[in-house]
Design an enzyme around this catalytic site. Structure first.
Site, PDB file in Angstrom:
ATOM      1  N   CYS A 454       0.969  -1.027  -0.224  1.00 16.15           N
ATOM      2  CA  CYS A 454       0.118  -0.185   0.073  1.00 16.15           C
ATOM      3  C   CYS A 454       0.648   1.415  -0.117  1.00 16.15           C
ATOM      4  CB  CYS A 454      -1.238   0.412   0.974  1.00 16.15           C
ATOM      5  SG  CYS A 454      -0.154   0.502   2.348  1.00 16.15           S
ATOM      6  N   HIS A 835      -1.032   0.986   7.693  1.00 13.79           N
ATOM      7  CA  HIS A 835      -1.276   1.122   6.613  1.00 13.79           C
ATOM      8  C   HIS A 835      -1.696   2.467   5.879  1.00 13.79           C
ATOM      9  CE1 HIS A 835      -4.264  -0.172   3.452  1.00 13.79           C
ATOM     10  NE2 HIS A 835      -5.250   0.853   3.254  1.00 13.79           N
TER      11      HIS A 835
END
Length: 1003
Positions: A454, A835
């Site tokens: 990510c 994340h």
């Protein structure tokens, strides 16, 4: 007697008369009657029982039969012979079918009258044989329940030994054929009662003959694992679960999951049907068996089954929460499925749209158990939102609905998440082929997470959202010689993001080409470090080609036009620092700067003044991003107000890592608080929170070099106390700002993430100075020009604490306006994991760079009298002029901005971008990109010209080779999609049989 019998069947008499006749007949039973009369009476009463016109006649028939059989047992024994019973079971009675429940009721009643007679043993033998045959014929629930009642009263009728095993197996299979077409509550209750009687019979047999239990359970599994699309087993099988000894769970599940003969498709069917059993209202322990099987499959790493079943059944399990009678077991299974499915948010996001409605229903349904249930449910929701943070657009309504309910602490959340996790190397896309989602309503393409990537996905989407950069990349004419260059791969990736029909694209080729050598594949990394490496690599690559161009004039740089020569691929020597050198003052035609320099390159001038001899040393350096450290504590040790800051900046702060939608859960250092972040923020303070301009001001503010940081003065020939200051002397087209969000705790020797909220203004102005004359007699550094922002308080928080240097000779700063283009967010409590997701402007053919502000004074420009007009804009919107700012920055309406979270792309708003940290404290802005604004009022890019020649007015036409590549991939995708849909119909047809349109829990 004959007349009395005729009166019994006559319909002309009233009910009182018939009752009187019955009384006489029953009283006459005590008297002597002939055998012929008894046989005639038994025949007549039997006909009344089976063929009576109404319930009264049937009741009368059985009363009379019972009375005479009690007093004339020998005669009744002759009448109710084994041949008569065999005929009833095989042929029925007259027009009455042998499968009519009345036949079993009649035999059951007659057996009670003959229980002490020797001849009953022969009848038991007949029934043992016939009952097995009847069960093999799959009787309806009503008949099966009557048989179960009779066999429970007369266990002598139950088959024995080997026949008992076969009988139990066939009875299990018969239950598998039960179905309830009724919809009325009374009929449903009757159906459940019938099934309960049959399952209770099996329980009694298992207790009496334990040898029958295991074959019966094997038959259950054979039924529920069937892949025959024409047969859907009844969930009535769930009634058997409560009768299976719990101590057998471990042995049976291990036997099933390790059996090599059980195919994955059969196991998938079995698990799906066991989950369907949660709808059975009176089943106990179903959730224990379901969870045991889920854990067993995880133990043998059958992750494909777990993923497919979870995605297929999670909504059905959630739907059971609406029914109080089954909701407790359903919540247990739902919790395990969600908490164990930690590799992707896909399962949780399938139920997210239904959470608010369920919460509202539980709040107001008035049931005494709903309050406790709601607390358990909201705890699960909190855990899942913590696990899959980064989706504020999905979670805002949920947070609003549960804001009044207590939530679990972070330690408890981590404990809960640790309890059920199973490790799967698969990602949601691996099984997602069968789901084949279409593009989102945004029409934009997501990027598939290839395993903790990510950090790359968020940066690619951010660069793609930079309109001018994207258009220049797509317009490059790269020949075959540059096919292996990173720029060529980026061009192809941008092409796919623009034109693919896939909902999400897998950037595997670009990932392998752009991954820094020290980045381990599959590990979480820092997106800012990746961005610097990527830009430096692209810059150095183009510079290498330019060197080759110098020997071959006909070859054109990738950044400036067609090329007919071979380019080589090189990487930056120092990938962690962005060293590019923009060259100003050149016209567009002979601009030798690389594309990265022209888009992201700026210059900083650093000046150091010796405080002993007042000599000044100056040095210019290029930059592609500014790394902004957080200010020292403003609570316990405020910034100095009598001179420049002496606090060292930068070395104690740095970047954060991320890469996974499912952050690493485990033991963690002490939670980050106001006292451990390195930046102290007091919520009750009268001062506003830090803003991005505050951090830029702090970056540019003068600082004192002293003690171990003392400056070596060439004029003095020794270490001296000095003052250092920085100025931006060349503003980039795209200003990249990285917030250094970790601080080093020297006491604990750990890095802690700085969770302080930072206000993000949609518009701000960067002070840019012209370089000073080369021969200057000044003995001091120029004054500090704090960054301006469109808010009356935003700069005041920090700038008022910084004392500018004495007056110098630098020209006054011009304020270059910038508009917010994109933001990369880091979600996580730790600086070591988390994340990334990003926000970007929703660009439909033009972005903020293609608008100019008609009134320069609105951005704080000097009106010509030496005074700067006060600004009246706020960070979240505009009051002067509101319409113009919303046109440039995007308004509060959903759709003005986009949220990119790996494969998922959704509409959002500027307000969501600015308020996300308030709603989700561990989601913090990390990398911001601002786009330079044109405030000249001249011709803008949409008209075909720009002030700097950097802006393209529209998307460039797609080159043939790029069009061919994306066309080929689109055809392949459509072909695979068609084949996958066909496979899905063939493989999963039986899984969905009978589920459409069903809302009742018994369905």
């Amino acid at each position: 007697m004959d007349k009395i019998l005729e009166a019994l069947v006559s319909s002309s008499h009233s009910v009182p008369v018939k009752k009187a006749i019955v009384k006489k007949v029953v009283e006459a039973a005590e008297k002597e009657v002939t055998a012929e009369q008894c046989q005639a009476l038994y025949t007549l009463t039997t006909r009344l029982i089976f063929l009576g016109e109404d319930a009264f006649q049937k009741q009368v028939g059985f009363q009379v039969l019972e009375a005479y059989a009690r007093y004339h047992r020998a005669d009744f024994e002759l009448f109710f012979s084994k041949d008569f019973v065999l005929g009833l079971l095989q042929q029925g009675y007259g027009p009455l079918d042998r499968k009519d429940p009345a036949v079993v009721d009649y035999i059951h009643g007659c057996l009670r009258l003959l229980i002490s007679c020797p001849s009953v043993l022969d009848i038991f033998s007949i029934i043992q044989t016939e009952i097995l045959r009847m069960v093999c014929e799959r009787p309806e629930p009503a008949l099966c329940a009557r048989l179960a009642t009779m066999l429970s009263d007369f266990i002598q009728c139950i088959p024995r030994e080997k026949t008992a095993i076969l009988f139990c197996q066939q009875l299990v299979r018969t239950i598998g054929y039960f179905h309830c077409p009724a919809s009325q509550e009374r009929e449903l209750r009757e159906y459940v009662d019938q099934v309960t009687k049959v399952s209770t019979l099996l329980q009694n047999i298992w207790k009496a003959e334990p040898v029958t239990l295991l074959p019966s359970l094997q038959e259950v599994f054979a039924i529920i694992s069937s892949t025959d699309p024409s047969f859907e087993p009844s969930i009535a099988l769930a009634s058997l679960v409560q009768h299976i000894p719990l101590q057998m769970i471990t042995v049976l599940i291990k036997s099933l999951t390790t059996d090599q003969n059980v195919k994955d498709t059969s196991m998938t069917q079995a698990l799906c049907r066991m989950i369907d059993w949660l709808s059975w209202p009176l089943a106990h322990h179903v959730e224990m068996w379901v969870i045991a099987l889920l854990k067993g499959l995880a133990a043998v790493q059958k992750f494909t089954i777990l993923i497919d079943v979870t995605l297929l059944k999670i909504e059905l399990v959630f739907n059971r929460l609406w029914y109080p009678i089954v909701r407790q077991g359903a919540l247990v299974v739902l919790s395990h499925m969600l908490l164990s499915f930690q590799h992707s948010p896909e399962a949780f996001h399938l139920v997210v749209p239904h959470i608010v409605d369920l919460v509202q229903s539980l709040k107001h349904d008035g049931l005494p158990t709903s309050k406790a249930f709601l607390l358990h449910f909201t705890e699960l929701v909190h855990c899942m939102m913590y696990q899959y943070s980064g989706f504020p657009d999905l979670y805002d309504d949920i947070l609003e609905a549960i804001k009044e309910l207590p939530g679990p602490g972070e330690d408890k959340i981590k404990l809960v998440l640790n309890q059920s996790a199973w490790t799967s190397q698969s990602n949601s896309f691996a099984s997602g082929l069968l789901r084949l989602p279409g593009k989102s309503e945004t029409g934009k393409t997501g990027l598939i997470n290839l395993g903790n990537t990510c950090y790359m996905n968020s940066i690619i989407q951010t660069l793609f959202s930079a309109t001018d950069f994207r258009r220049h990349v797509l317009s490059l004419r790269l020949n075959d010689a540059t096919a292996n260059t990173l720029m060529k791969k980026l061009q192809l990736l941008f092409t796919f993001l623009s034109h693919t029909q896939r909902a999400a694209y897998a950037p595997r080729v670009f990932f392998e080409a752009s991954r820094p050598p020290w980045f381990n594949a599959g590990s979480q990394q820092d997106c800012s470090e990746y961005l610097r490496f990527l830009l430096d690599r692209l810059h150095e690559e183009e510079k290498t080609i330019q060197v080759l161009m110098s020997a071959k004039p006909n070859v054109v740089s990738p950044g400036n036009g067609p090329s007919n020569d071979t380019g080589s691929e090189t990487s930056a020597e120092d990938a962690g620092v962005s060293h590019v050198a923009p060259v100003e003052g050149k016209s567009e035609g002979n601009d030798e700067r690389t594309l990265i320099e022209r888009m992201f390159g700026g210059r900083l001038s650093t000046g150091i003044r010796c405080m002993t001899c007042n000599s000044v040393s100056e040095k210019e350096e290029p930059f592609t991003d500014l790394s902004l450290a957080f200010c020292p504590s403003t609570t316990s040790s405020p910034l100095q107000t009598e001179g420049p800051s002496e606090e060292p900046r930068g070395p104690c702060q740095g970047a954060v890592n991320g890469g996974s939608e499912a952050p690493e859960i485990g033991p963690s250092p002490k939670p980050v608080t106001a006292s451990t972040t390195g930046v102290h923020f007091v919520p009750g303070s009268s001062e506003p929170p830090l803003s991005v301009p505050d951090l830029v001001d702090y970056f540019l503010a003068p600082e004192i070099l002293d003690k171990e940081n003392a400056y070596f003065c060439q004029k003095c020939g020794s270490l001296q106390r000095a003052e250092r200051g920085m100025r931006v002397v060349a503003a980039p087209e795209y200003l990249i700002l990285t917030l250094l969000r970790f601080s080093y705790d020297a006491k604990c020797h750990v890095r802690r993430k700085i969770l302080d909220n930072v206000t993000i203004p949609p518009l701000m102005r960067l002070p840019v100075h012209a370089p000073p004359p080369k021969h200057s007699s000044s003995s001091s550094l120029p004054p500090s020009s704090p960054l301006q922002v469109d808010s009356p308080e935003s700069s005041e928080n920090l700038a008022k604490k910084l004392k500018p240097s004495e007056v110098g000779v630098w020209p006054a700063a011009r304020f270059v306006p910038y508009v917010l283009s994109s933001v990369v967010m880091h979600s996580g409590m730790s600086s070591e994991s988390g994340h990334y997701y990003s926000y970007g402007r929703n660009l439909n053919g033009a972005d903020g760079a293609q608008h100019h502000l008609a009134n320069p004074l609105a951005l704080g420009e000097d009106p010509g009298n030496g005074q700067t007009e006060p600004i009246t804009l706020t960070c979240s919107g505009a009051t002067h002029p509101k319409q113009e700012v919303e046109e440039v920055c995007g308004g509060q309406a959903a759709g003005d901005w986009l949220l990119f979270n790996d494969s998922r792309v959704t509409f959002t708003s500027l307000g969501s971008v600015q308020n996300v940290t308030n709603r989700f404290p561990k989601d913090t802005a990390y990398v911001l990109i601002y786009r330079k604004q044109d405030v000249t009022g001249g011709q803008n890019s949409t008209g075909g010209g720009t002030a700097n020649g950097m802006r393209l007015g529209s998307e460039p036409p797609l080159q043939k080779e790029l069009m061919d590549a994306v066309t080929k991939d689109n055809k392949l995708f459509l072909q695979v999609r068609e084949e996958a849909l066909l496979c899905r119909r063939l493989s999963f047809l039986s899984l969905n049989t009978g589920q459409g349109g069903v809302t009742h829990p018994l369905a």
